[in-house]
Design a protein around this motif. Structure first.
Motif, PDB file in Angstrom:
ATOM      1  N   PRO A   1       0.818  -1.230   0.001  1.00 16.31           N
ATOM      2  CA  PRO A   1       0.157  -0.010   0.083  1.00 16.31           C
ATOM      3  C   PRO A   1       0.646   1.315  -0.021  1.00 16.31           C
ATOM      4  O   PRO A   1       0.280   2.448  -0.051  1.00 16.31           O
ATOM      5  N   ASP A   2       2.134   1.092  -0.198  1.00 16.90           N
ATOM      6  CA  ASP A   2       2.775   2.485  -0.079  1.00 16.90           C
ATOM      7  C   ASP A   2       3.886   2.426  -1.260  1.00 16.90           C
ATOM      8  O   ASP A   2       4.528   3.502  -1.660  1.00 16.90           O
ATOM      9  N   ASP A   3       4.095   1.372  -2.017  1.00 15.50           N
ATOM     10  CA  ASP A   3       4.989   1.587  -3.253  1.00 15.50           C
ATOM     11  C   ASP A   3       4.709   2.563  -4.578  1.00 15.50           C
ATOM     12  O   ASP A   3       5.586   3.035  -4.967  1.00 15.50           O
ATOM     13  N   ASP A   4       3.308   2.775  -4.420  1.00 17.19           N
ATOM     14  CA  ASP A   4       3.114   3.863  -5.546  1.00 17.19           C
ATOM     15  C   ASP A   4       3.454   5.107  -5.145  1.00 17.19           C
ATOM     16  O   ASP A   4       4.317   5.903  -6.020  1.00 17.19           O
ATOM     17  N   VAL A   5       3.365   5.557  -3.984  1.00 16.29           N
ATOM     18  CA  VAL A   5       3.612   7.071  -3.652  1.00 16.29           C
ATOM     19  C   VAL A   5       5.603   6.934  -3.353  1.00 16.29           C
ATOM     20  O   VAL A   5       6.193   8.027  -3.573  1.00 16.29           O
TER      21      VAL A   5
ATOM     22  N   TRP B   1      -0.301   0.494 -22.793  1.00 15.95           N
ATOM     23  CA  TRP B   1       1.091   0.528 -22.791  1.00 15.95           C
ATOM     24  C   TRP B   1       1.450   0.051 -21.213  1.00 15.95           C
ATOM     25  O   TRP B   1       0.660   0.746 -20.346  1.00 15.95           O
ATOM     26  N   VAL B   2       2.311  -0.783 -20.962  1.00 18.50           N
ATOM     27  CA  VAL B   2       3.075  -0.975 -19.694  1.00 18.50           C
ATOM     28  C   VAL B   2       4.257  -0.524 -19.266  1.00 18.50           C
ATOM     29  O   VAL B   2       5.249  -0.585 -20.128  1.00 18.50           O
ATOM     30  N   TRP B   3       4.332   0.240 -18.410  1.00 22.47           N
ATOM     31  CA  TRP B   3       5.590   0.902 -17.770  1.00 22.47           C
ATOM     32  C   TRP B   3       5.837   0.345 -16.248  1.00 22.47           C
ATOM     33  O   TRP B   3       5.094   0.259 -15.325  1.00 22.47           O
ATOM     34  N   LEU B   4       7.264   0.062 -16.265  1.00 25.09           N
ATOM     35  CA  LEU B   4       7.761  -0.504 -14.919  1.00 25.09           C
ATOM     36  C   LEU B   4       8.393   0.511 -14.125  1.00 25.09           C
ATOM     37  O   LEU B   4       9.371   1.131 -14.829  1.00 25.09           O
ATOM     38  N   TYR B   5       8.258   0.469 -12.823  1.00 17.87           N
ATOM     39  CA  TYR B   5       9.144   1.440 -12.086  1.00 17.87           C
ATOM     40  C   TYR B   5       9.648   0.449 -11.001  1.00 17.87           C
ATOM     41  O   TYR B   5       9.281  -0.646 -11.139  1.00 17.87           O
ATOM     42  N   ARG B   6      11.006   0.815 -10.561  1.00 16.90           N
ATOM     43  CA  ARG B   6      11.600  -0.033  -9.553  1.00 16.90           C
ATOM     44  C   ARG B   6      11.043   0.394  -8.146  1.00 16.90           C
ATOM     45  O   ARG B   6      10.121   1.184  -7.870  1.00 16.90           O
ATOM     46  N   GLY B   7      11.623  -0.676  -7.343  1.00 21.85           N
ATOM     47  CA  GLY B   7      11.023  -0.434  -5.719  1.00 21.85           C
ATOM     48  C   GLY B   7      11.907   0.581  -5.192  1.00 21.85           C
ATOM     49  O   GLY B   7      12.590   1.426  -5.659  1.00 21.85           O
ATOM     50  N   ALA B   8      11.737   0.481  -3.654  1.00 24.19           N
ATOM     51  CA  ALA B   8      12.364   1.357  -2.923  1.00 24.19           C
ATOM     52  C   ALA B   8      13.902   1.404  -2.832  1.00 24.19           C
ATOM     53  O   ALA B   8      14.712   2.363  -2.361  1.00 24.19           O
TER      54      ALA B   8
ATOM     55  N   GLU C   1      14.399   6.011   6.636  1.00 28.32           N
ATOM     56  CA  GLU C   1      13.316   5.826   6.218  1.00 28.32           C
ATOM     57  C   GLU C   1      12.726   5.934   4.765  1.00 28.32           C
ATOM     58  O   GLU C   1      13.491   6.526   3.788  1.00 28.32           O
ATOM     59  N   PHE C   2      11.698   5.264   4.349  1.00 26.31           N
ATOM     60  CA  PHE C   2      11.377   5.184   2.875  1.00 26.31           C
ATOM     61  C   PHE C   2      11.263   6.627   2.393  1.00 26.31           C
ATOM     62  O   PHE C   2      11.885   6.727   1.162  1.00 26.31           O
ATOM     63  N   TRP C   3      10.790   7.761   3.131  1.00 20.59           N
ATOM     64  CA  TRP C   3      10.792   8.982   2.138  1.00 20.59           C
ATOM     65  C   TRP C   3      12.050   9.563   2.179  1.00 20.59           C
ATOM     66  O   TRP C   3      12.328  10.097   0.788  1.00 20.59           O
ATOM     67  N   LEU C   4      13.090   9.347   2.865  1.00 20.36           N
ATOM     68  CA  LEU C   4      14.480   9.666   2.649  1.00 20.36           C
ATOM     69  C   LEU C   4      15.238   8.689   1.400  1.00 20.36           C
ATOM     70  O   LEU C   4      15.809   9.446   0.593  1.00 20.36           O
ATOM     71  N   ARG C   5      15.030   7.610   1.544  1.00 21.86           N
ATOM     72  CA  ARG C   5      15.540   6.695   0.199  1.00 21.86           C
ATOM     73  C   ARG C   5      14.831   7.194  -0.871  1.00 21.86           C
ATOM     74  O   ARG C   5      15.669   7.442  -1.931  1.00 21.86           O
ATOM     75  N   ALA C   6      13.546   7.399  -0.989  1.00 22.12           N
ATOM     76  CA  ALA C   6      13.044   7.949  -2.265  1.00 22.12           C
ATOM     77  C   ALA C   6      13.593   9.257  -2.663  1.00 22.12           C
ATOM     78  O   ALA C   6      13.816   9.397  -4.083  1.00 22.12           O
ATOM     79  N   ARG C   7      13.738  10.143  -1.890  1.00 18.54           N
ATOM     80  CA  ARG C   7      14.098  11.446  -2.203  1.00 18.54           C
ATOM     81  C   ARG C   7      15.840  11.375  -2.789  1.00 18.54           C
ATOM     82  O   ARG C   7      15.894  11.990  -3.952  1.00 18.54           O
ATOM     83  N   GLU C   8      16.438  10.548  -2.128  1.00 22.39           N
ATOM     84  CA  GLU C   8      17.925  10.555  -2.479  1.00 22.39           C
ATOM     85  C   GLU C   8      17.973   9.712  -3.884  1.00 22.39           C
ATOM     86  O   GLU C   8      18.743  10.011  -4.711  1.00 22.39           O
ATOM     87  N   ARG C   9      17.050   8.620  -4.045  1.00 25.11           N
ATOM     88  CA  ARG C   9      17.213   8.018  -5.285  1.00 25.11           C
ATOM     89  C   ARG C   9      16.945   8.799  -6.508  1.00 25.11           C
ATOM     90  O   ARG C   9      17.233   9.018  -7.551  1.00 25.11           O
ATOM     91  N   ASN C  10      15.670   9.353  -6.243  1.00 25.04           N
ATOM     92  CA  ASN C  10      15.293  10.403  -7.441  1.00 25.04           C
ATOM     93  C   ASN C  10      16.239  11.602  -7.695  1.00 25.04           C
ATOM     94  O   ASN C  10      16.546  11.799  -8.858  1.00 25.04           O
ATOM     95  N   ARG C  11      16.765  12.040  -6.613  1.00 22.68           N
ATOM     96  CA  ARG C  11      17.810  13.265  -6.802  1.00 22.68           C
ATOM     97  C   ARG C  11      19.089  12.516  -7.192  1.00 22.68           C
ATOM     98  O   ARG C  11      19.822  13.358  -8.483  1.00 22.68           O
ATOM     99  N   ASN C  12      19.653  11.480  -7.155  1.00 20.15           N
ATOM    100  CA  ASN C  12      20.584  10.948  -7.740  1.00 20.15           C
ATOM    101  C   ASN C  12      20.490  10.506  -9.186  1.00 20.15           C
ATOM    102  O   ASN C  12      21.401  10.786 -10.001  1.00 20.15           O
TER     103      ASN C  12
END
Length: 638
Positions: free
Chosen positions: A372-376, A550-557, A603-614
């Motif tokens: 329930p949180d992979d989408d965001v 069309w199917v688009w795949l995103y990566r996990g956390a 925490e997940f929010w920090l991982r997500a921010r850093e991954r997107n920034r990288n």
């Protein structure tokens, strides 16, 4: 010597100056596992024909599960008997009772021994209940029993991220025998999801030694998923070292390492084949090579020179392309065309060089989220952009995610609800409270507890999507049956899981499907959820509406796509990054005490921010515009 079967793999293996162990690469673990099972079955049958005992060394963990499933299938079909088989397992946690659900005794009986005709007296698994003062003699006796049967005809292995085989952790000596050892922190972290938290993972184990394994007449090591890629490369291409115990297999005369494509991804002949031999320069390989060279030299693509290419094994690429100048421009343009601020397609625009179609201008979009949180976490910015740009967006939460809610969190909510109620309707909450306050590690949650935990995650999901402005009727909670076991271990993908997924796709008739393409664990929730989507899409592909889908795949956390694989890169503004972060924070049960966070304590929010920034920084280093953050996607062509 037993003649092993011929593996029909992806690309014939050729020993190179880099590779020191024979290995075979397959498109996925299912195909490979079936062939491994066939080799084991052939050995058992040959020994039966000779009137001899077949002595097997067996492994546990996720890697051999499908091998055991296939062996059970061969037995049930009448093709294989285990009447002449004697088995010795590699290891067991210590201390560990045989009845504990995470014991390897339980694992082996659950996956193999309870389903075949092996004599129970022929099953040997290290005993995790032996008193410490008796353990030395027990280990000597285990070794002697293997010798009494003439040694191991065949040894099946997995590999840990520390490079361990069995539980021979870094520092293990090549002459080591069966013994008790202390588990590496990484190994315990990897096992934490099975034990419902790191604090419940035993700190010791009993394991066969390196010497015992090396005396096996035939060794097969299995490795699946990108998380094993680095240690696989070190094992096959590195020096023999006790720092990577699996590297000792370089000195074994009859070892094959069996890999899926992701586990093989760091091998030189896969990652940088131009350093191994002459290449057939496909367009995709050119893209991969140039982006690799740009990162390797820390130079923007447009600044790469002929000398850069020649010095790094790519002279043949220049011969094909003519010059670095023309090649650089071509690759730069391809990179630039992956970037779009319109993930649903830009209306009234030329879409020739855009990742998505312009039409229809308003698309029906179906976002699948395994938990329930992979989408965001993984595509929250794109999710928000699709809503803001007027598309008809739906989100489907494939599992309840209840197993990832801590007991403390469930207890807190139950006590609040119980104390709020003033009549007899509080009885169920009382039952939940009584269970959670007396629960022992490893106990299976009762249905009422699973319901509470699932509702916690469901309400958190609704809060997050409301923050994005999406209405509740666009949210679909699928609660796929494979997940609802009440245990860490889930059931295999079933027909009901596929049918539920198929029905939703048919109902929405989407122009776009987004799905989590995180394949790290072939038996993990993400993989099963993705397989359900793939099966559903395959079943529906001849429907008229699927021709426009069309199917688009995103990566996990934990990981992003390699830049050479990215086909759509969606830049995010600082405002969108903040809004995505706030949506992630709605998942409070996953914020402070993440149940299955792996070795990353953030925490997940920090991982997500850093991954997107990288990812944004990578595009900048390649010579593209410098964005605040980027979410990346790869297209799945069905």
């Amino acid at each position: 010597m037993i003649q092993e079967i011929e593996y029909k793999q992806v690309g014939k293996f050729e020993k190179t100056k880099f590779e020191k162990i024979h290995n075979e690469i397959f498109p996925d673990s299912s195909i490979a596992s079936k062939l491994v099972a066939n080799e084991i079955a052939a050995l058992i049958k040959q020994k039966q024909k000779e009137g001899n005992t077949c002595v097997l060394g067996l492994a546990t963990g996720s890697s051999p599960i499908k091998v055991y499933e296939e062996l059970v299938s061969l037995h049930r079909s009448g093709e294989l008997s285990f009447s002449n088989v004697v088995t010795f397992n590699l290891d067991e946690y210590y201390p560990m009772d045989t009845e504990h659900q995470q014991s390897y005794y339980h694992f082996m009986h659950q996956h193999l021994f309870d389903h075949v005709d092996i004599n129970p007296e022929n099953v040997n698994i290290p005993d995790g209940t032996i008193p410490v003062e008796e353990m030395d003699q027990y280990c000597i006796d285990y070794e002697m029993k293997i010798k009494q049967y003439g040694g191991l005809d065949f040894q099946l292995l997995g590999i840990g991220r520390t490079g361990h085989i069995g539980f021979n952790e870094p520092g293990s000596h090549p002459n080591s025998g069966t013994r008790i050892i202390t588990l590496d922190h990484v190994t315990r972290t990897d096992a934490s999801s099975d034990f419902n938290g790191l604090e419940h993972v035993p700190k010791k184990a009993v394991t066969m030694g390196i010497s015992t394994i090396m005396k096996s007449r035939r060794v097969l090591l299995l490795a699946w998923g990108h998380k094993k890629a680095t240690v696989v490369q070190q094992t096959i291409e590195g020096e023999v070292s006790s720092n990577i115990p699996a590297s000792f297999l370089q000195q074994h005369k009859n070892t094959t390492i069996i890999l899926d494509s992701e586990a093989a991804s760091e091998l030189t002949r896969i990652k940088t084949p131009w350093l191994v031999d002459q290449c057939i320069w496909t367009e995709q390989l050119k893209f991969k090579a140039v982006t690799w060279l740009s990162q390797e030299l820390n130079k923007p693509v447009l600044k790469l020179t002929d000398k850069d290419y020649n010095d790094n094994g790519m002279s043949s690429l220049l011969a094909v392309e003519g010059s670095s100048y023309n090649l650089n421009i071509k690759i730069f343009n391809k990179l630039q065309h992956t970037i779009t601020g319109w993930p649903g397609g830009k209306p009234n625009a030329d879409d020739t060089n855009r990742p998505e179609r312009a039409l229809p201008a308003k698309k029906r979009v179906l976002i699948f989220s395994p938990h329930p949180d992979d989408d965001v976490i993984s595509m929250g910015g794109t999710f928000l952009r699709l809503i803001d740009q007027g598309h008809d967006v739906h989100v489907a939460y494939q599992t309840s995610g209840n197993i990832a809610v801590t007991d403390d969190e469930a207890l807190k909510f139950s006590e609040v609800a119980y104390n709020f109620q003033t009549n007899n309707k509080g009885n169920n909450f009382k039952k939940v409270i009584e269970f959670l306050t007396s629960k022992n590690p490893g106990d299976i949650d009762i249905p009422e507890v699973r319901l509470i935990k699932g509702l916690i995650r469901r309400m958190e999901s609704l809060g997050a999507i409301r923050h994005f402005g999406l209405s509740d009727e666009k949210v679909h909670f699928l609660d796929l049956p494979f997940y609802e076991t009440g245990k860490i271990k889930k059931n295999p993908l079933g027909e009901k899981d596929v049918k539920i997924t198929e029905n939703l796709i048919s109902k929405i008739r989407p122009h776009q499907i987004y799905a989590a393409g995180d394949l790290a664990d072939p038996h993990g929730t993400h993989k099963v959820c993705l397989d359900a989507i793939f099966e559903a899409v395959k079943n529906l592909k001849n429907k008229d509406f699927m021709k426009d889908c069309w199917v688009w795949l995103y990566r996990g956390a934990w990981q992003e796509w390699d830049v050479s694989e990215i086909e759509m890169a969606v830049p995010l503004s600082p405002h969108e990054v903040n809004k995505k972060t706030n949506a992630i924070l709605y998942h409070q049960s996953q914020k402070d005490r993440v149940m299955f966070q792996g070795e990353d304590s953030r925490e997940f929010w920090l991982r997500a921010r850093e991954r997107n920034r990288n990812t944004a920084m990578l595009y900048d280093q390649l010579g593209l515009a410098d964005y605040e953050a980027i979410e990346a996607f790869k297209k799945y062509n069905f």
